[in-house]
Design an enzyme around this catalytic site. Structure first.
Site, PDB file in Angstrom:
ATOM      1  N   SER A  92      -2.579  -6.208  -2.931  1.00 50.67           N
ATOM      2  CA  SER A  92      -2.172  -5.258  -1.896  1.00 50.67           C
ATOM      3  C   SER A  92      -2.209  -5.966  -0.542  1.00 50.67           C
ATOM      4  CB  SER A  92      -3.133  -4.071  -1.852  1.00 50.67           C
ATOM      5  OG  SER A  92      -2.983  -3.386  -0.622  1.00 50.67           O
TER       6      SER A  92
ATOM      7  N   HIS B 127       1.971  -5.623  -3.772  1.00 57.28           N
ATOM      8  CA  HIS B 127       1.798  -4.170  -3.599  1.00 57.28           C
ATOM      9  C   HIS B 127       1.820  -3.875  -2.108  1.00 57.28           C
ATOM     10  CE1 HIS B 127       0.365  -0.144  -4.764  1.00 57.28           C
ATOM     11  NE2 HIS B 127      -0.430  -0.204  -3.730  1.00 57.28           N
TER      12      HIS B 127
ATOM     13  N   ASP C 156       1.619  -1.227   0.815  1.00 51.87           N
ATOM     14  CA  ASP C 156       1.090   0.115   1.131  1.00 51.87           C
ATOM     15  C   ASP C 156       1.704   0.657   2.414  1.00 51.87           C
ATOM     16  OD1 ASP C 156      -2.029  -0.943  -0.167  1.00 51.87           O
ATOM     17  OD2 ASP C 156      -0.787   0.670  -0.973  1.00 51.87           O
TER      18      ASP C 156
ATOM     19  N   MET D 225       1.948   3.792   4.936  1.00 53.04           N
ATOM     20  CA  MET D 225       1.176   4.971   5.331  1.00 53.04           C
ATOM     21  C   MET D 225       1.736   5.540   6.644  1.00 53.04           C
ATOM     22  SD  MET D 225      -2.667   3.583   4.588  1.00 53.04           S
ATOM     23  CE  MET D 225      -3.043   2.685   3.080  1.00 53.04           C
TER      24      MET D 225
ATOM     25  N   HIS E 206       4.331   1.391  -2.318  1.00 53.78           N
ATOM     26  CA  HIS E 206       3.509   2.601  -2.515  1.00 53.78           C
ATOM     27  C   HIS E 206       3.637   3.482  -1.279  1.00 53.78           C
ATOM     28  CE1 HIS E 206      -0.916   4.165  -3.117  1.00 53.78           C
ATOM     29  NE2 HIS E 206      -0.014   5.117  -3.300  1.00 53.78           N
TER      30      HIS E 206
ATOM     31  N   MET F 187       2.650   6.324   0.797  1.00 45.96           N
ATOM     32  CA  MET F 187       1.634   7.334   1.074  1.00 45.96           C
ATOM     33  C   MET F 187       2.078   8.082   2.326  1.00 45.96           C
ATOM     34  SD  MET F 187      -1.609   4.917   0.216  1.00 45.96           S
ATOM     35  CE  MET F 187      -0.577   3.458   0.452  1.00 45.96           C
TER      36      MET F 187
ATOM     37  N   MET G 144      -4.580   6.330  -8.738  1.00 48.74           N
ATOM     38  CA  MET G 144      -5.450   5.895  -7.641  1.00 48.74           C
ATOM     39  C   MET G 144      -6.906   5.948  -8.076  1.00 48.74           C
ATOM     40  SD  MET G 144      -3.478   5.087  -5.163  1.00 48.74           S
ATOM     41  CE  MET G 144      -4.711   4.872  -3.876  1.00 48.74           C
TER      42      MET G 144
ATOM     43  N   GLY H 255      -8.053   0.068   2.584  1.00 45.56           N
ATOM     44  CA  GLY H 255      -8.533  -0.919   1.622  1.00 45.56           C
ATOM     45  C   GLY H 255     -10.046  -1.026   1.724  1.00 45.56           C
ATOM     46  N   GLY H 256     -10.650  -1.738   0.785  1.00 48.75           N
ATOM     47  CA  GLY H 256     -12.089  -2.021   0.865  1.00 48.75           C
ATOM     48  C   GLY H 256     -13.006  -0.906   0.415  1.00 48.75           C
TER      49      GLY H 256
ATOM     50  N   ASP I 209      -5.072   1.444  -8.809  1.00 51.16           N
ATOM     51  CA  ASP I 209      -5.024   0.982  -7.424  1.00 51.16           C
ATOM     52  C   ASP I 209      -6.233   1.482  -6.638  1.00 51.16           C
ATOM     53  OD1 ASP I 209      -2.652   1.684  -4.690  1.00 51.16           O
ATOM     54  OD2 ASP I 209      -4.358   0.317  -4.841  1.00 51.16           O
TER      55      ASP I 209
ATOM     56  N   GLY J 183     -10.182  -0.454  -5.107  1.00 53.16           N
ATOM     57  CA  GLY J 183     -11.568  -0.845  -5.407  1.00 53.16           C
ATOM     58  C   GLY J 183     -11.728  -1.744  -6.609  1.00 53.16           C
TER      59      GLY J 183
ATOM     60  N   GLY K 203      -6.753  -5.497  -3.289  1.00 53.50           N
ATOM     61  CA  GLY K 203      -6.502  -5.946  -1.922  1.00 53.50           C
ATOM     62  C   GLY K 203      -7.667  -6.764  -1.399  1.00 53.50           C
TER      63      GLY K 203
HETATM   64  C1  DX5 Z   1      -5.211   2.505  -0.509  1.00 51.36           C
HETATM   65  C2  DX5 Z   1      -4.090   1.615  -1.053  1.00 51.36           C
HETATM   66  C3  DX5 Z   1      -4.609   0.523  -1.939  1.00 51.36           C
HETATM   67  C4  DX5 Z   1      -5.585  -0.425  -1.241  1.00 51.36           C
HETATM   68  C5  DX5 Z   1      -6.201  -1.346  -2.256  1.00 51.36           C
HETATM   69  O1  DX5 Z   1      -4.661   3.644   0.078  1.00 51.36           O
HETATM   70  O2  DX5 Z   1      -3.149   2.367  -1.771  1.00 51.36           O
HETATM   71  O3  DX5 Z   1      -3.488  -0.211  -2.455  1.00 51.36           O
HETATM   72  O4  DX5 Z   1      -4.903  -1.165  -0.254  1.00 51.36           O
HETATM   73  O5  DX5 Z   1      -7.136  -2.146  -1.571  1.00 51.36           O
HETATM   74  P1  DX5 Z   1      -8.555  -2.436  -2.247  1.00 51.36           P
HETATM   75  O6  DX5 Z   1      -8.270  -3.247  -3.487  1.00 51.36           O
HETATM   76  O7  DX5 Z   1      -9.299  -3.215  -1.208  1.00 51.36           O
HETATM   77  O8  DX5 Z   1      -9.186  -1.109  -2.571  1.00 51.36           O
HETATM   78 ZN    ZN Z   2      -1.644   1.207  -2.809  1.00 50.97          ZN
END
Ligand code: DX5
Ligand code: ZN
Length: 224
Positions: free
Chosen positions: A7, A32, A34, A36, A65, A67, A140, A147-148, A178, A180, A200
């Site tokens: 990601s 990937h 993201d 938003m 993705h 969102m 999800m 992320g994180g 997707d 953690g 990510g």
């Molecule tokens: C969260 C995203 C994920 C995220 C994954 O809304 O859709 O793709 O970036 O990042 P990690 O792997 O750090 O959770």
């Molecule tokens: Zn994502």
């Protein structure tokens, strides 16, 4: 071999092209991306212009993705920018059936995404209606927005449920998970039935992202 979709949300955006080249060099098959909008999730990231700016230089599959609320407004723009797959959330303010048709009409792969607190049964309704027109189900394992975050173990049964349904119907729909995911829990996610792993921070924040990707690519299912 597993499909690893790093990601880019956790990448160094000041060197985005170099980061995308790095994940490709490491053997990741997908990127990937993201997206938003600050409405569906309390964060704002990137739009079509960023995808088109890195599209030319990359052979990766761009897993986009969305969102965002009312994604129908941007499916054409993301398609023209170079997305290969576009996922829309069942929880978004939208007509998902119409969105799937729109994505397909742009010649892209269509995917549906569900949050940790959305049951698989809601996704199954669409999978029964659209069959293999839905190329991928995005499950999800964190609440979207950042992320994180920590992996929500409670989604493992949902992954298994989706895997059993797909196997029993003979659908070709892939399962993507997707949020953690890291080297410690990737085995249990694969073991539950995932085909595509998004990671990510476990990749980009690791001391050696290329090595982390290589280790994820060779991660095997193990009985959790
Ligand atoms: C969260 C995203 C994920 C995220 C994954 O809304 O859709 O793709 O970036 O990042 P990690 O792997 O750090 O959770
Ligand atoms: Zn994502």
């Amino acid at each position: 071999m597993n499909i690893i979709a790093p990601s880019i949300l956790s990448a160094d955006f000041g060197n985005l092209r170099q980061q995308i080249n790095m994940i490709e060099r490491a053997g990741a098959q997908w990127a990937h991306i993201d997206v938003m909008d600050g409405h569906f999730v309390p964060n704002i990231t990137i739009g079509p212009v960023v995808i088109s700016s890195v599209r030319q230089g990359s052979g990766l599959f761009f897993d986009t993705h969305l969102m965002i609320q009312r994604p129908e407004r941007y499916i054409k723009a993301f398609s023209e920018a170079g997305a290969d797959l576009i996922s829309v959330h069942l929880e978004a303010e939208t007509d998902v059936d119409r969105d799937i048709e729109l994505i397909l009409s742009e010649g892209k792969k269509a995917a549906i995404a569900i949050n940790p607190n959305t049951g698989f049964s809601r996704a199954r309704e669409y999978m029964e209606r659209h069959g293999d027109d839905i190329s991928l189900l995005l499950i999800m394992s964190v609440f979207p927005g950042f992320g994180g975050q920590a992996f929500i173990e409670g989604v493992l049964p949902k992954i298994r449920e989706a895997r059993e349904y797909i196997n029993s119907t003979g659908l070709k729909t892939q399962i993507e998970v997707d949020g953690g995911i890291n080297l410690e829990n990737i085995g249990s996610v694969l073991n539950a039935g995932a085909d595509v792993i998004v990671a990510g921070s476990a990749i980009f924040k690791s001391p050696d992202p290329e090595d982390t990707i290589k280790r994820m690519l060779s991660a095997n299912n193990f009985k959790s």
